[in-house]
Design an enzyme around this catalytic site. Sequence first.
Site, PDB file in Angstrom:
ATOM      1  N   HIS A 187       1.560   4.078  -2.975  1.00 31.60           N
ATOM      2  CA  HIS A 187       1.434   5.537  -2.896  1.00 31.60           C
ATOM      3  C   HIS A 187       2.654   6.222  -3.500  1.00 31.60           C
ATOM      4  CE1 HIS A 187      -2.276   6.097  -0.833  1.00 31.60           C
ATOM      5  NE2 HIS A 187      -1.899   5.583   0.329  1.00 31.60           N
ATOM      6  N   CYS A 212      -9.827  -3.247  -2.105  1.00 31.21           N
ATOM      7  CA  CYS A 212      -8.517  -3.135  -2.741  1.00 31.21           C
ATOM      8  C   CYS A 212      -7.464  -2.855  -1.682  1.00 31.21           C
ATOM      9  CB  CYS A 212      -8.571  -1.986  -3.757  1.00 31.21           C
ATOM     10  SG  CYS A 212      -7.020  -1.586  -4.595  1.00 31.21           S
ATOM     11  N   CYS A 221      -8.002   4.018  -2.929  1.00 28.76           N
ATOM     12  CA  CYS A 221      -9.040   3.515  -3.827  1.00 28.76           C
ATOM     13  C   CYS A 221     -10.395   3.570  -3.136  1.00 28.76           C
ATOM     14  CB  CYS A 221      -8.712   2.079  -4.231  1.00 28.76           C
ATOM     15  SG  CYS A 221      -9.930   1.329  -5.334  1.00 28.76           S
ATOM     16  N   HIS A 228       0.840  -1.209   0.000  1.00 27.58           N
ATOM     17  CA  HIS A 228       0.000   0.000   0.000  1.00 27.58           C
ATOM     18  C   HIS A 228       0.872   1.254   0.000  1.00 27.58           C
ATOM     19  CE1 HIS A 228      -3.648   2.337   1.437  1.00 27.58           C
ATOM     20  NE2 HIS A 228      -2.663   3.151   1.804  1.00 27.58           N
ATOM     21  N   GLU A 229       1.838   1.306   0.916  1.00 28.99           N
ATOM     22  CA  GLU A 229       2.669   2.499   1.032  1.00 28.99           C
ATOM     23  C   GLU A 229       3.543   2.723  -0.186  1.00 28.99           C
ATOM     24  OE1 GLU A 229       2.690   5.188   3.016  1.00 28.99           O
ATOM     25  OE2 GLU A 229       0.847   4.118   3.362  1.00 28.99           O
TER      26      GLU A 229
END
Length: 301
Positions: free
Chosen positions: A222, A234, A229, A218-219
């Site tokens: 980014h 997700c 999202c 996730h990070e």
Amino acid sequence: MKKLLFLVFVIFCSCQSDKKQKSVTSSNVKLDLTPLPYFEDIKVNDVKLEKPAFGDWLFSHNEEGQSFEQFIKTKHIVPTKEENIIYLQPIGTFNSSQIKQIELVRQYLAIFFQLETKVLEGVSNDIIPNNARRIGDVGQEQFLAGYILTDVLKKEKPEKGIALMAITEKDLYPKPEWNYVFGLASYRDKIAVSSMYRMQKEADFNLALDRLLKICSHEIGHMFGLHHCIEANCVMNGTNSMSETDRHWIRLCSLCQRKLYSGFKFDNVKRLKELENYFEKNNLAEGLALMEKDLEKIKNK
């Protein structure tokens, strides 16, 4: 010091299209807006997010989302020959299970982003001075997350590095008035730090690993320009709690996959099969089931 983009981890393909090309022009650059068949095929497996309940991320954060067109038009990092390696920087003293999880995170990120991923030599907790430490609300030692970014990671310049994430076994806090955070990131500087401390509380090895895989992908997502999202379940969903994180999928939805692919141009089917093998090998049943569903949709294509 540059303003940090603060993030509470509180938890928080290669197919050819025979369709007529759609495009828009921005700053004299023609942008292809037609999804490849791969993304149309797996879109069937996207599951729309339910209406947020009290305590959920979207209940308290009015996010507008990010369309593919917006993503393409927004400046973001893409791999180049000069910068194409993801690095993990362990900080602290890790037990055998944590060491194994860091290696499994490395393997996962290499597959997820289809980029070489390396673990740097670990550094001691002694690198954190007393003025960047404190004792937390239940007697645990905490490190100032911002110090790790600005005074540890920002000084590092790993060869061909495109993203650098520190992993610590200590709890983190962002400023005196906050109890804790799971992590902090500066996307402009392509650096982040995440803590394993709370990920592993009341969790077995596989659940703790699942959380780490979600957090790290996730990070770093980014860092490559993906916003939260709001379209489907997700891994790029924002989360407000560990329970919400556990409810969210480890899978990128079709839209977020398409965004990532636009700058990476990896083999989507190869990536999907490698993810399936990873989840099967490491007994991560939910991730395996999600990859199998996507593979089912494309196997006869």
